[in-house]
Design an enzyme around this catalytic site. Structure first.
Site, PDB file in Angstrom:
ATOM      1  CD  GLU A  30      15.240   4.468  -4.953  1.00  0.00           C
ATOM      2  OE1 GLU A  30      15.122   3.789  -5.984  1.00  0.00           O
ATOM      3  OE2 GLU A  30      15.353   3.992  -3.814  1.00  0.00           O
ATOM      4  NE  ARG A  61      12.425   5.207   1.647  1.00  0.00           N
ATOM      5  CZ  ARG A  61      13.214   4.259   1.198  1.00  0.00           C
ATOM      6  NH1 ARG A  61      14.450   4.167   1.662  1.00  0.00           N
ATOM      7  NH2 ARG A  61      12.812   3.409   0.287  1.00  0.00           N
ATOM      8  CE  LYS A  68       8.597   0.446  -4.392  1.00  0.00           C
ATOM      9  NZ  LYS A  68      10.038   0.432  -4.045  1.00  0.00           N
ATOM     10  CG  ASP A  80      11.918  -0.186  -0.985  1.00  0.00           C
ATOM     11  OD1 ASP A  80      11.105  -0.688  -1.753  1.00  0.00           O
ATOM     12  OD2 ASP A  80      13.121  -0.029  -1.263  1.00  0.00           O
ATOM     13  CD  GLU A  92      15.124  -4.254  -3.138  1.00  0.00           C
ATOM     14  OE1 GLU A  92      14.090  -4.114  -3.814  1.00  0.00           O
ATOM     15  OE2 GLU A  92      15.872  -3.310  -2.842  1.00  0.00           O
TER      16      GLU A  92
HETATM   17  C1  BDP Z   1      13.907  -0.310  -4.182  1.00  0.00           C
HETATM   18  C2  BDP Z   1      15.023  -0.984  -4.906  1.00  0.00           C
HETATM   19  C3  BDP Z   1      15.487  -0.240  -6.103  1.00  0.00           C
HETATM   20  C4  BDP Z   1      14.317   0.166  -6.959  1.00  0.00           C
HETATM   21  C5  BDP Z   1      13.345   0.959  -6.128  1.00  0.00           C
HETATM   22  C6  BDP Z   1      12.059   1.300  -6.854  1.00  0.00           C
HETATM   23  O1  BDP Z   1      16.080  -1.161  -3.999  1.00  0.00           O
HETATM   24  O2  BDP Z   1      16.371  -1.077  -6.800  1.00  0.00           O
HETATM   25  O3  BDP Z   1      14.720   0.901  -8.051  1.00  0.00           O
HETATM   26  O4  BDP Z   1      12.943   0.212  -5.024  1.00  0.00           O
HETATM   27  O5  BDP Z   1      11.048   0.695  -6.525  1.00  0.00           O
HETATM   28  O6  BDP Z   1      13.255  -1.325  -3.484  1.00  0.00           O
HETATM   29  O7  BDP Z   1      12.054   2.146  -7.727  1.00  0.00           O
END
Ligand code: BDP
Length: 686
Positions: free
Chosen positions: A288, A332, A356, A361, A389
């Site tokens: 990201e 992804r 994770k 996510d 989140e």
């Molecule tokens: C996502 C979030 C983001 C985080 C990212 C992460 O939307 O804000 O920076 O994961 O885990 O869930 O790095």
């Protein structure tokens, strides 16, 4: 020998600040077990005290005082002696403890034994937990040790006080006033963590600022580390990979460049001089937009090992596997596995790869991440998200233990369950704490902090056990009320799955803030940011084909695991649309079509929230008015928003498939356009 006097419990209003450590007065016989003047004594380890042991004695004192209640003290008879034997000979293992009544000597009524002082602290909290949930002193006999060495919280807190994906106000860290001023909250926070056995805290966001590695921040961190040390908590820092360029005056951050290596080495030395037990670095790299070794044509292993060499045997580098790239055409859900599994065996001994729970996510439901079990020569750690989140922030009630249990108990087909794979290493949870008086933005979100800690200590605990003990300590010991609260909690996460993303759908949340439905969003710059990418719905069908005919993500799992998900006719319906693209009118084993089943699930979710709200309303009088009202108000939001999720989603699917509502199901309350036009730029946590 160390003894200490009874400390009165402050008479806070029931605003949630005391968390599960309220020590509300016991009643009847359980109370008369305890004596007002109970001396707590350190009888072993040569009578040697330590800040940790002093905290244990103070906690026992505070806990017993609270549990006895103010009225009972004078009436009580002979003192109960709780003794702590915290010597090396005890043999409970690091952090472990034994609790037992001392039957043959009535003066020494109860013994907390551990081989180290931290074990005695953990044992003290455990004794108070047992008493708080209504157990009689004479019935408590327990021996425990933590299931995994590293039980940590990852804060996504920024130094300016904003918390990424934080829904409980501002950050709990007051970096501005540190090191001189240490907020009492830092101590209360450490105490709460110690009560669960949490022993590591990453204090800043994975999207890290390099300046937090500067000397002025090291001084702030040193103060925190000093304050938390007696509670058994080591501090860690998220490190930005480009720091040598950002703040080091170098023109590269290439991990193989000698000047870069020397810079990190010197940085580590600087930190360890101030904080000898510094835990290490957490790194989000090449994910990201964050910088990383791939910027220089190097691998994740090159990057992690360079930092690991700088730290040496003083600490650990935790390297995140949460990576995906817009340039990568692959599904992804496949990308982390593809990048990391070929590196198995290449990471240094003091590197942990943090994975994770699921391959996308932190969704309300995902299958477990295929990396678990697939890297036998790498230390893997599980990353869970405590902050909600994707599950309605702190506004919706969703108890997450069932989500984590689903992952921990999943059989990887490659040498054990996920819990077994990570047991030699540990588990991290993205923290949900903030400056709200109740810490987590809602009373029930405290249960997620609690459950995370309890599962990190012992993943074999059931969601129900944890919910029950939390409710008894936090709200009331009344068995009927505990039963009702537990039942609400146990159904809550599944309710969220049903009204947000049923049947294996994922990532249908609206852009950026991830609050509320956005299945119509199809035009964001990166394909995998769009809900459309995940649902793949059109006129004829819905779902992401991850079989060999599609992205083949299924093949990343062990063959026997993949086999159970391979056939849409036999797959657990919870994962149907995660792995398969099916026609709207396909018939499922239930005898209903996909469309009928989907609508039914949304309705089930909405109804489940109504049930929860009804159960909670029935607890009026059993719960203090202040917290009862606060929870009622949140449940009213959740009832409204569960309908919003259901109606907006259904309206969108109908716009694609043109199907009538299944018989008996009500049509959406508003038009699709009305749902699409909603926006809320003020949503927290972005
Ligand atoms: C996502 C979030 C983001 C985080 C990212 C992460 O939307 O804000 O920076 O994961 O885990 O869930 O790095």
């Amino acid at each position: 020998m160390v003894a200490c006097s009874v400390v009165a419990v402050p008479a806070y209003a029931e605003d949630g600040y005391d968390l599960w450590l309220r020590y509300a007065p016991l009643e009847g016989e359980a109370q008369s077990d305890l004596r007002a003047d109970s001396p707590f004594a350190n009888i072993a380890d040569g009578g040697r005290s330590s800040p940790t042991l002093e905290i244990a004695l103070e906690e026992l004192s505070r806990g017993f005082a609270g549990l006895q209640g103010s009225g009972a003290r004078a009436a009580n008879g002979s003192p109960v002696k709780v003794e702590l034997d915290c010597g090396e000979t005890v043999g409970t293992g690091e952090g472990g403890y034994r609790l037992s009544p001392v039957a043959d000597d009535p003066r020494r009524a109860f013994l907390i034994a551990a081989e180290d002082h931290l074990g005695c602290l953990y044992g003290s909290f455990a004794l108070l937990r047992e008493l708080s949930t209504g157990k009689r002193l004479s019935d408590i006999a327990i021996g425990q040790a933590p299931a995994m060495p590293l039980r940590m919280l990852n804060h996504w807190d920024n130094p300016d006080g904003h918390v990424e994906r934080g829904y409980a106000g501002r950050s709990i860290f007051d970096w501005w006033h540190l090191p001189e001023r240490l907020d009492q909250r830092m101590i209360d926070y450490a105490r709460a963590n110690a009560s669960l056995g949490i022993n590591g805290v990453v204090v800043n966001n994975v999207n890290a600022k390099s300046f937090m590695l500067e000397p002025r921040y090291i001084a702030k961190l040193e103060r925190l580390a000093h304050a938390w040390r007696p509670y058994g908590i080591r501090v860690y820092l998220s490190a930005r990979f480009s720091a040598p360029r950002d703040i080091g005056g170098l023109d590269t951050a290439d991990p193989l460049d000698p000047a870069v290596r020397a810079w990190w080495h010197a940085k580590a030395d600087q930190i360890y001089t101030a904080i000898p037990d510094f835990g290490g670095f957490l790194v989000k790299a090449n994910s990201e937009g964050q910088p990383g070794p791939q910027d220089y044509g190097r691998t994740h292993a090159d990057g992690a090992n360079m930092l690991a060499a700088a730290i040496g045997d003083r600490g650990t580098v935790i390297w995140r596997a949460f990576v995906y790239s817009a340039e990568d055409e692959a599904d992804r859900a496949k990308q982390a596995y593809e990048e990391f599994v070929p590196l198995d065996g290449q990471f240094a001994d003091n590197v942990i790869v943090q994975v994770k729970n699921g391959p996308v996510d932190f969704q309300p439901r995902e299958p477990f991440h295929p990396m678990f079990g697939a890297m036998p020569n790498t230390r893997l750690m599980l990353e869970a998200q405590i902050t909600k989140e994707y599950l309605g922030f702190a506004s919706h009630l969703a108890y997450l233990a069932p989500l984590w249990k689903e992952v921990l108990d999943a059989d990887t087909g490659r040498g054990g369950t996920v819990a077994e794979v990570v047991a030699p290493v540990g588990i991290a949870g993205v923290a949900n704490t903030g400056s709200d008086r109740n810490w987590t933005g809602s009373h029930f979100d405290q249960a997620n902090w609690y459950a995370f800690g309890r599962l990190a200590w012992n993943p074999a605990l059931t969601s129900e056990e944890i919910a029950g003990e939390w409710a008894a300590q936090t709200f009331t010991r009344d068995p009927a009320a505990v039963g009702a609260i537990t039942s609400m909690m146990l159904d809550s996460r599944e309710a969220v799955v049903s009204y947000m993303t049923p049947l294996g759908l994922a990532h249908q949340m609206d852009t950026g803030h991830h609050y509320g439905p956005g299945p119509w969003v199809c035009d964001l710059a990166r394909p995998e940011w769009n809900p459309c990418y995940y649902h793949q719905a059109d006129r004829s069908g819905i779902g992401f084909d991850r079989t060999a005919n599609g992205s083949d993500a299924l093949s990343q799992y062990a063959p026997q695991v993949a086999a159970q998900w391979a056939d849409p006719a036999t797959i657990d319906p919870h994962y149907l649309l995660w792995f398969h693209h099916v026609a709207w009118d396909d018939t499922l084993p239930s005898g209903r079509t996909v469309w009928q089943e989907l609508v039914r699930e949304y309705d089930r979710g909405v109804a489940a929230v109504d049930t929860m709200a009804g159960q909670w309303a029935g607890l009026r009088g059993a719960i203090d008015a202040e917290r009862h009202r606060a929870v009622s108000e949140s449940l009213a939001i959740q009832q409204r928003e569960a309908r919003w999720w259901r109606d907006a989603s259904v309206a969108y699917w109908q716009s694609l498939n043109g199907l009538e509502m299944p018989q008996g199901a009500s049509p959406p309350a508003e038009t699709l356009e009305a749902y699409k036009s909603r926006s809320f730029p003020e949503a927290p946590g972005q």
